[in-house]
Write a protein that holds these residues in place. Structure first.
Motif, PDB file in Angstrom:
ATOM      1  N   ILE A 130       0.851  -1.199   0.000  1.00 51.82           N
ATOM      2  CA  ILE A 130       0.000   0.000   0.000  1.00 51.82           C
ATOM      3  C   ILE A 130       0.881   1.242   0.000  1.00 51.82           C
ATOM      4  O   ILE A 130       0.649   2.198  -0.744  1.00 51.82           O
ATOM      5  CB  ILE A 130      -0.950  -0.015   1.216  1.00 51.82           C
ATOM      6  N   GLY A 131       1.919   1.239   0.835  1.00 56.93           N
ATOM      7  CA  GLY A 131       2.846   2.367   0.876  1.00 56.93           C
ATOM      8  C   GLY A 131       3.567   2.579  -0.438  1.00 56.93           C
ATOM      9  O   GLY A 131       3.747   3.721  -0.887  1.00 56.93           O
ATOM     10  N   ALA A 139      -3.553   6.122  -4.864  1.00 58.09           N
ATOM     11  CA  ALA A 139      -4.104   6.277  -3.519  1.00 58.09           C
ATOM     12  C   ALA A 139      -5.151   5.208  -3.250  1.00 58.09           C
ATOM     13  O   ALA A 139      -6.329   5.384  -3.531  1.00 58.09           O
ATOM     14  CB  ALA A 139      -4.697   7.675  -3.357  1.00 58.09           C
ATOM     15  N   VAL A 140      -4.712   4.065  -2.714  1.00 57.70           N
ATOM     16  CA  VAL A 140      -5.622   2.967  -2.393  1.00 57.70           C
ATOM     17  C   VAL A 140      -5.275   2.398  -1.024  1.00 57.70           C
ATOM     18  O   VAL A 140      -4.111   2.168  -0.734  1.00 57.70           O
ATOM     19  CB  VAL A 140      -5.548   1.856  -3.454  1.00 57.70           C
ATOM     20  N   ALA A 163     -10.207   7.350  -0.438  1.00 51.80           N
ATOM     21  CA  ALA A 163      -9.952   7.228  -1.882  1.00 51.80           C
ATOM     22  C   ALA A 163     -10.290   5.802  -2.309  1.00 51.80           C
ATOM     23  O   ALA A 163     -11.102   5.117  -1.682  1.00 51.80           O
ATOM     24  CB  ALA A 163      -8.493   7.579  -2.180  1.00 51.80           C
ATOM     25  N   GLY A 164      -9.673   5.371  -3.420  1.00 58.80           N
ATOM     26  CA  GLY A 164      -9.722   3.969  -3.785  1.00 58.80           C
ATOM     27  C   GLY A 164     -10.971   3.459  -4.468  1.00 58.80           C
ATOM     28  O   GLY A 164     -11.214   2.254  -4.500  1.00 58.80           O
ATOM     29  N   LEU A 165     -11.788   4.375  -5.051  1.00 58.45           N
ATOM     30  CA  LEU A 165     -12.969   3.937  -5.802  1.00 58.45           C
ATOM     31  C   LEU A 165     -12.688   4.055  -7.296  1.00 58.45           C
ATOM     32  O   LEU A 165     -12.084   5.023  -7.747  1.00 58.45           O
ATOM     33  CB  LEU A 165     -14.190   4.789  -5.442  1.00 58.45           C
ATOM     34  N   TYR A 293      -7.921  -6.253  -5.651  1.00 60.02           N
ATOM     35  CA  TYR A 293      -8.248  -4.825  -5.551  1.00 60.02           C
ATOM     36  C   TYR A 293      -7.035  -3.958  -5.903  1.00 60.02           C
ATOM     37  O   TYR A 293      -7.150  -3.008  -6.702  1.00 60.02           O
ATOM     38  CB  TYR A 293      -8.740  -4.532  -4.140  1.00 60.02           C
ATOM     39  N   LEU A 294      -5.890  -4.267  -5.340  1.00 63.51           N
ATOM     40  CA  LEU A 294      -4.687  -3.459  -5.606  1.00 63.51           C
ATOM     41  C   LEU A 294      -4.222  -3.620  -7.051  1.00 63.51           C
ATOM     42  O   LEU A 294      -3.812  -2.639  -7.701  1.00 63.51           O
ATOM     43  CB  LEU A 294      -3.569  -3.837  -4.635  1.00 63.51           C
ATOM     44  N   GLN A 295      -4.279  -4.833  -7.574  1.00 62.85           N
ATOM     45  CA  GLN A 295      -3.882  -5.047  -8.971  1.00 62.85           C
ATOM     46  C   GLN A 295      -4.770  -4.251  -9.920  1.00 62.85           C
ATOM     47  O   GLN A 295      -4.285  -3.665 -10.895  1.00 62.85           O
ATOM     48  CB  GLN A 295      -3.951  -6.538  -9.314  1.00 62.85           C
TER      49      GLN A 295
END
Length: 663
Positions: A130-131, A139-140, A163-165, A293-295
């Motif tokens: 995440i960092g 920004a997730v 964030a993250g949408l 989600y991150l990918q």
């Protein structure tokens, strides 16, 4: 209806409005938006790659041609010193333009990121990832930005935000109306397709897409809506660094801040409930769901820097929100991206060519007159007592105008850009920009920094520094033209100047004092009067529909609508002030200077907008649809009614009992 006499006086080399743009069959007292530039819109349909069109947007696209010409010139040379503005901007643009190389690489540039996310195996590695994503501007699920302390704007602190949408805002995940339901269906298919393009088997890609959507829906549930986001008090939650552990104890905040190089000092959490949801996700969501989600968010960020299939798929989804039927030419997309990432590198060249000293001097004079008009307006208010007036005048006196470009340009020292990979360049530039912002945390606020690049065709007001900012990119014709009369310039860019000044006194800006602090400077009675005047604007815009059953959200557009209403009034008063001691300007093309002023606003602001974009704007944009940005404020102004001799009861003349006037 009577217009000005047909006699045209000489104005030397200065021109008036664009007479050929007028719909001569229209009536300015019925629909001024249609009258002011209806003929132009009819003759100039929206280009397939745009979602709206007017002389204002055409000017913005011409501006990109100027940027392209500069970047083409820079990229033609290979002997720039490494790290110089010419090398950085030129090579960034050249790599972006090298479509054959980008296509040959396919998804290869982003695969290391996807692999690293797939290798996440425990909470510690998840948090480090995440960092790492934050380091390059992804920004997730939350983000960190450096900004002024709302209670002491002279210092810069860290703000953690929700964030993250992947969809435009929270309501897209919940609202039942067809336009939202359709967007959800399209989004699921889009996410799955992007995973497939990156090498994921179809069935697995579909499952990942559902995982992503469900994850984002939970985050959306914990997020503020667009109206709530307009209230600075709802995002004001200052706390000591140790307070983060109470909101999300499972996240190693000390390690995150150390890796980011951000000091562990007092900060602000804009949405504490969101961080509590983040904590819940850390505690309960399995790692494979986090990985999907991150990918996805890496793919979403990278899409336009990858090969043609990614670009086309990304456009195929976004067109459902904008209505554009063709993707923008590659050179335009590359010029926009270079400006966004390295805007102050190419901005130096831009202002040399397109913003001469004479333009800055004339703008300074206009700003001075419109600021003085604001002073006069405050003093004359019959609903505000003397104590509040003095506070308002004190705030107005601290306004700082910024025109054209920063006094000191960023040097981008340490950014490494080559012609090998457009994606790697984007990562490098984003990493530098993120680090550059983070370095401000814990320091005195640097008031010389700008929030927009010099070539940007836009403007803004920052309540925490009480500054109005007009980049060189917006100070171009037809908004601002050294060869135009004052009436035309005050009617176009002048209203924008008045608009930005008014933001200091709209429903948001009025909550900040002369020092930029979030502090109440209103007496209780004046506060009630102000709220009632704002409610008039809310009610007016609630009545503006884009299609049956779909109307503006008056509370969402309140600030921008106060800005337009007060901006037109202030610019008109500023124009009259500019003529003191000079006498009136001549009638041109059959229009008095007063008529030219209002027509200039209609001609600059009068966008034709695709219905898909209108629907998106109604949902999440604090700006009203252009038609109502023209007709809405002007229908409240007696000066407009006088200029065009409109009769009481005409559609462009609101009844006195319904007339809105905030400032």
């Amino acid at each position: 209806m009577l217009l000005a006499a047909a006699t045209t006086a000489s104005a030397g080399t200065l021109h008036g409005i664009q007479p050929d743009d007028l719909n001569r069959n229209g009536d300015p007292c019925v629909d001024f938006y249609d009258y002011a530039n209806g003929a132009w819109r009819k003759q100039n349909p929206i280009p397939a790659y745009m979602d709206r069109w007017s002389r204002r947007w055409q000017s913005g696209e011409v501006n990109k041609e100027h940027v392209r010409d500069i970047l083409t010139e820079l990229s033609a040379r290979s002997d720039w010193p490494q790290g110089s503005a010419g090398q950085l901007a030129g090579d960034f643009y050249a790599a972006c333009m090298d479509e054959s190389r980008i296509d040959a690489l396919g998804s290869q540039p982003v695969q290391p990121w996807l692999a690293d996310i797939a290798a996440v195996h425990d909470q510690a590695s998840l948090q480090r990832m995440i960092g790492r994503l934050h380091d390059v501007g992804i920004a997730v699920p939350f983000g960190l930005y450096a900004g002024e302390d709302q209670h002491e704007p002279s210092r810069t602190i860290a703000h953690l935000y929700a964030a993250g949408l992947g969809l435009p805002d929270r309501d897209y995940y919940f609202k039942p109306e067809p336009r939202f339901a359709d967007a959800r269906t399209q989004y699921l298919a889009h996410v799955a397709k992007m995973f497939e393009l990156a090498g994921t088997p179809a069935a697995e890609a579909k499952a990942k897409a559902q995982t992503v959507f469900d994850f984002e829906k939970r985050l959306a549930q914990a997020s503020l809506d667009n109206v709530q986001l307009r209230d600075p008090k709802q995002q004001d939650h200052p706390m000591a660094f140790t307070g983060l552990a109470k909101l999300s104890p499972s996240f190693d905040w000390a390690a995150y801040f150390s890796a980011a190089g951000v000091p562990r000092v007092d900060l602000n959490v804009t949405q504490p409930a969101f961080l509590q949801q983040f904590e819940k996700e850390l505690a309960t969501t399995p790692l494979p769901q986090w990985q999907a989600y991150l990918q996805w968010h890496v793919l979403n960020t990278a899409a336009d820097s990858l090969s043609t299939p990614f670009v086309e798929q990304n456009f195929a989804f976004n067109r459902t929100l904008t209505g554009a039927t063709e993707i923008k030419p590659r050179w335009k997309r590359c010029a926009e991206l270079t400006d966004a990432q390295l805007g102050e590198a190419l901005g130096q060249k831009y202002v040399e060519k397109y913003f001469p000293p004479a333009a800055k001097a004339r703008m300074q004079d206009m700003v001075k007159n419109i600021l003085l008009a604001m002073d006069d307006t405050i003093r004359e208010l019959d609903w505000m007592d003397e104590a509040t007036k003095q506070k308002a005048l004190e705030k107005r006196a601290t306004f700082v105008p910024k025109l054209g470009y920063p006094d000191k340009f960023k040097d981008y020292k340490g950014v490494v850009v080559s012609r090998d990979s457009a994606w790697n360049n984007l990562v490098a530039a984003s990493r530098w920009n993120v680090a550059d912002a983070r370095r401000q945390v814990g320091k005195p606020t640097d008031r010389s920094r700008w929030g927009m690049t010099p070539p940007t065709s836009n403007a803004y007001y920052n309540p925490l520094q009480n500054e109005i900012v007009f980049p060189a990119g917006i100070l171009q014709a037809p908004a601002f033209d050294l060869n135009a009369t004052d009436a035309v310039n005050y009617g176009a860019i002048g209203v924008v100047i008045g608009h930005e000044i008014s933001h200091g006194f709209d429903d948001q800006g009025a909550q900040f004092d002369a020092q930029g602090r979030l502090a109440n400077w209103w007496t209780p009675e004046d506060g009630k009067q102000f709220a009632a005047k704002g409610q008039c604007v809310v009610d007016q815009f609630e009545g503006y529909f884009i299609e049956p059953g779909v109307h503006h959200n008056g509370k969402l557009v309140l600030g921008e609508s106060i800005g337009d209403l007060a901006g037109a009034k202030l610019a008109y008063r500023g124009y009259l002030k500019s003529r003191e001691g000079k006498g009136p300007e001549p009638t041109l093309d059959g229009f008095t200077p007063e008529q030219q002023f209002f027509i200039a606003w209609g001609q600059w602001r009068g966008d034709e907008t695709r219905i898909e974009t209108q629907r998106s704007m109604i949902q999440g944009d604090p700006h009203p649809i252009a038609k109502y940005r023209v007709n809405g404020p002007l229908s409240n102004l007696p000066a407009f009614q006088q200029a065009f001799q409109c009769k009481a009861g005409a559609p462009m003349v609101r009844a006195e009992k319904d007339r809105c006037e905030v400032w």
